[in-house]
Design a protein around this motif. Structure first.
Motif, PDB file in Angstrom:
ATOM      1  N   ARG A  60       7.383  50.853  -0.425  1.00 30.64           N
ATOM      2  CA  ARG A  60       6.944  51.698   0.672  1.00 30.64           C
ATOM      3  C   ARG A  60       5.567  52.322   0.413  1.00 30.64           C
ATOM      4  NH1 ARG A  60      12.648  52.421   1.011  1.00 30.64           N
ATOM      5  NH2 ARG A  60      13.405  51.882   3.119  1.00 30.64           N
ATOM      6  N   GLY A  62       2.736  51.137   0.599  1.00 32.85           N
ATOM      7  CA  GLY A  62       1.705  50.698   1.547  1.00 32.85           C
ATOM      8  C   GLY A  62       1.834  51.374   2.897  1.00 32.85           C
ATOM      9  N   ASP A  63       2.813  52.255   3.036  1.00 32.57           N
ATOM     10  CA  ASP A  63       3.071  52.951   4.305  1.00 32.57           C
ATOM     11  C   ASP A  63       2.363  54.302   4.255  1.00 32.57           C
ATOM     12  OD1 ASP A  63       6.107  53.709   6.207  1.00 32.57           O
ATOM     13  OD2 ASP A  63       4.166  54.743   6.195  1.00 32.57           O
ATOM     14  N   THR A  65       2.208  56.869   6.264  1.00 32.95           N
ATOM     15  CA  THR A  65       2.988  58.064   6.591  1.00 32.95           C
ATOM     16  C   THR A  65       3.790  58.500   5.364  1.00 32.95           C
ATOM     17  OG1 THR A  65       3.151  57.382   8.901  1.00 32.95           O
ATOM     18  CG2 THR A  65       4.755  59.019   8.119  1.00 32.95           C
ATOM     19  N   TYR A  66       4.390  57.493   4.717  1.00 29.89           N
ATOM     20  CA  TYR A  66       5.205  57.730   3.517  1.00 29.89           C
ATOM     21  C   TYR A  66       4.364  58.357   2.405  1.00 29.89           C
ATOM     22  CZ  TYR A  66       8.522  56.268  -0.237  1.00 29.89           C
ATOM     23  OH  TYR A  66       9.412  56.226  -1.300  1.00 29.89           O
ATOM     24  N   THR A  67       3.230  57.739   2.096  1.00 28.81           N
ATOM     25  CA  THR A  67       2.417  58.238   0.981  1.00 28.81           C
ATOM     26  C   THR A  67       1.748  59.565   1.322  1.00 28.81           C
ATOM     27  OG1 THR A  67       0.566  56.848   1.709  1.00 28.81           O
ATOM     28  CG2 THR A  67       2.018  55.964  -0.005  1.00 28.81           C
ATOM     29  N   ARG A 306      11.945  60.099   4.098  1.00 26.41           N
ATOM     30  CA  ARG A 306      12.381  60.108   5.504  1.00 26.41           C
ATOM     31  C   ARG A 306      13.816  59.633   5.607  1.00 26.41           C
ATOM     32  NH1 ARG A 306       7.446  56.157   6.978  1.00 26.41           N
ATOM     33  NH2 ARG A 306       8.629  55.120   5.316  1.00 26.41           N
ATOM     34  N   ASP A 309      14.279  56.104   5.014  1.00 21.62           N
ATOM     35  CA  ASP A 309      14.092  55.611   3.646  1.00 21.62           C
ATOM     36  C   ASP A 309      15.376  55.743   2.811  1.00 21.62           C
ATOM     37  OD1 ASP A 309      11.309  55.281   4.185  1.00 21.62           O
ATOM     38  OD2 ASP A 309      10.981  57.413   3.782  1.00 21.62           O
ATOM     39  N   ARG A 322      12.726  59.984  10.771  1.00 18.68           N
ATOM     40  CA  ARG A 322      12.230  58.614  10.565  1.00 18.68           C
ATOM     41  C   ARG A 322      10.768  58.467  10.949  1.00 18.68           C
ATOM     42  NH1 ARG A 322      15.882  55.375  11.360  1.00 18.68           N
ATOM     43  NH2 ARG A 322      17.485  56.929  10.969  1.00 18.68           N
ATOM     44  N   ASN A 323      10.230  59.440  11.697  1.00 20.47           N
ATOM     45  CA  ASN A 323       8.804  59.406  12.046  1.00 20.47           C
ATOM     46  C   ASN A 323       7.960  60.233  11.089  1.00 20.47           C
ATOM     47  OD1 ASN A 323       9.246  57.792  14.409  1.00 20.47           O
ATOM     48  ND2 ASN A 323      10.063  59.633  15.416  1.00 20.47           N
TER      49      ASN A 323
END
Ligand code: G3I
Length: 340
Positions: A60, A62-63, A65-67, A306, A309, A322-323
């Motif tokens: 994850r 590369g995401d 929002t996640y990082t 999230r 995840d 989730r957003n």
């Protein structure tokens, strides 16, 4: 056992606790007048010398929002799967540190401390290990695995889950059957911790488990007896990890007592894999408060960022939707940590 199954068994008692829990109005922690009230979880936890971390999945990273949330909110990282035996030594003597290196290197560049998860566990264990029946062979394989993995990350891991989930569910209070216990005997945990101390003396060595949060449970008492014995004999153990995979009612009412009683043995206690079905604000506040009220509760890790995840995503158990939006439980967590 699938942890969700475990949760189902506790749900009935949790619903009872929920009725009781509703009587407990979590008082917002008030920061000392001169303390800075931080606006992020890790920064606020650091105000009391603690960390607030999350499990991280290399897939994850590369995401954006996640990082973005990872770097803003958390000052500790646990690889969700990348340091488990089925990744790090899939075949005998062949080590693959690539996936975990990605997480460790990134955390270092962002000033985040690392928890290592996990060295000796009966799950996610390659069959070449679980099929060993000769004690001397298994002892050598286990000690080599611990040594090779810890050497690779020497000096970079704040705390290792040396042994994970070695105690049985239910009322026995004994170690579960596994290749390690069945072939090496109950002394394998002590041996693993002694090997780990030799490999990286600077790392805190933790025993990590689930369903040990309720003080009166036989499993909790079994782990407590082990830790008390280890400390009495000078077996190197520095902390106990309480995974804290809770049902909707959140922690058992005895959770703070459990943390306090383990800490009184002379170990740190850590909440290592926190997620709570439906993520109620009160349940997260009660969990965080239990840690804040125990001086040697050195940190909290949520098991993902999230809801999407999460290994139990259908129960929406985390602090971000989730957003990537903050949920109500995020604010109650920050407030209970003493933040803005
Ligand atoms: O990597 C493979 C991939 O190649 C394959 O295509 C895919 C589909 O089969 O599976 C992938 O492996 C999955 C792995 O997560 C990595 O995503 C496994 O199937 C899946 O079982 C594994 O689940 C992990 C679970 O531990 C395994 O027991 C969860 O992500 C992880 O959150 C969970 O974490 C555990 C802690 O380590 C210990 N405490 C309990 C906690 C929840 O079970």
């Amino acid at each position: 056992m699938n942890p969700l199954t475990r949760l189902g068994r506790r749900r009935a008692s949790v619903l009872t606790l929920l009725a009781v829990g509703a009587l407990v109005t979590p008082a917002a922690a008030t920061a000392a007048p001169d303390a800075v009230r931080a606006s992020t979880l890790g920064a606020q936890a650091a105000q009391s010398g603690r960390y607030f971390g999350t499990a991280v999945a290399s897939g994850r990273l590369g995401d954006g929002t996640y990082t973005g949330i990872l770097d803003r909110e958390f000052n500790s990282v646990t690889p969700e799967n990348e340091m488990k035996w089925d990744t790090t030594e899939r075949s005998r003597g062949s080590f693959n540190f690539g996936p975990a290196d990605q997480i460790v290197n990134r955390a270092a560049s962002h000033g985040q401390r690392m928890r290592g998860h996990t060295l000796v566990w009966h799950s996610q264990l390659p069959s070449w290990v679980s099929s060993i029946r000769d004690a001397n062979t298994l002892r050598g394989v286990m000690n080599n695995h611990i040594t090779q993995v810890m050497n690779h990350y020497k000096g970079r891991i704040y705390a290792w889950d040396v042994v994970n989930e070695a105690f049985a569910d239910g009322g026995s209070g004994q170690m579960r059957s596994s290749v390690f216990r069945d072939v090496l005997g109950t002394g394998f945990i002590e041996e693993a911790f002694r090997t780990a101390r030799s490999a990286d003396p600077a790392a805190k060595l933790c025993y990590n488990d689930y369903s040990i949060e309720n003080w009166s449970d036989a499993k909790t008492q079994g782990v407590y007896r082990m830790v008390r014995d280890f400390k009495s004999r000078g077996v190197p153990i520095d902390c106990v990890g309480f995974q804290s995979h809770f049902g909707a009612g959140g922690p058992p009412s005895s959770f703070q007592t459990t943390l306090s009683n383990f800490a009184a043995l002379g170990v740190d206690v850590q909440i290592t894999e926190l997620d709570i079905a439906q993520a109620s604000s009160a349940a997260y506040a009660n969990t965080v408060r239990a840690c804040m009220n125990v001086a040697r509760c050195t940190g909290i890790t949520v098991w993902g960022i999230r809801d999407s995840d999460s290994w139990r995503s259908g129960e929406n158990p985390l602090l971000f939707d989730r957003n990537g939006n903050k949920k109500a439980a995020y604010q109650s967590t920050l407030t209970t940590l003493g933040g803005a």
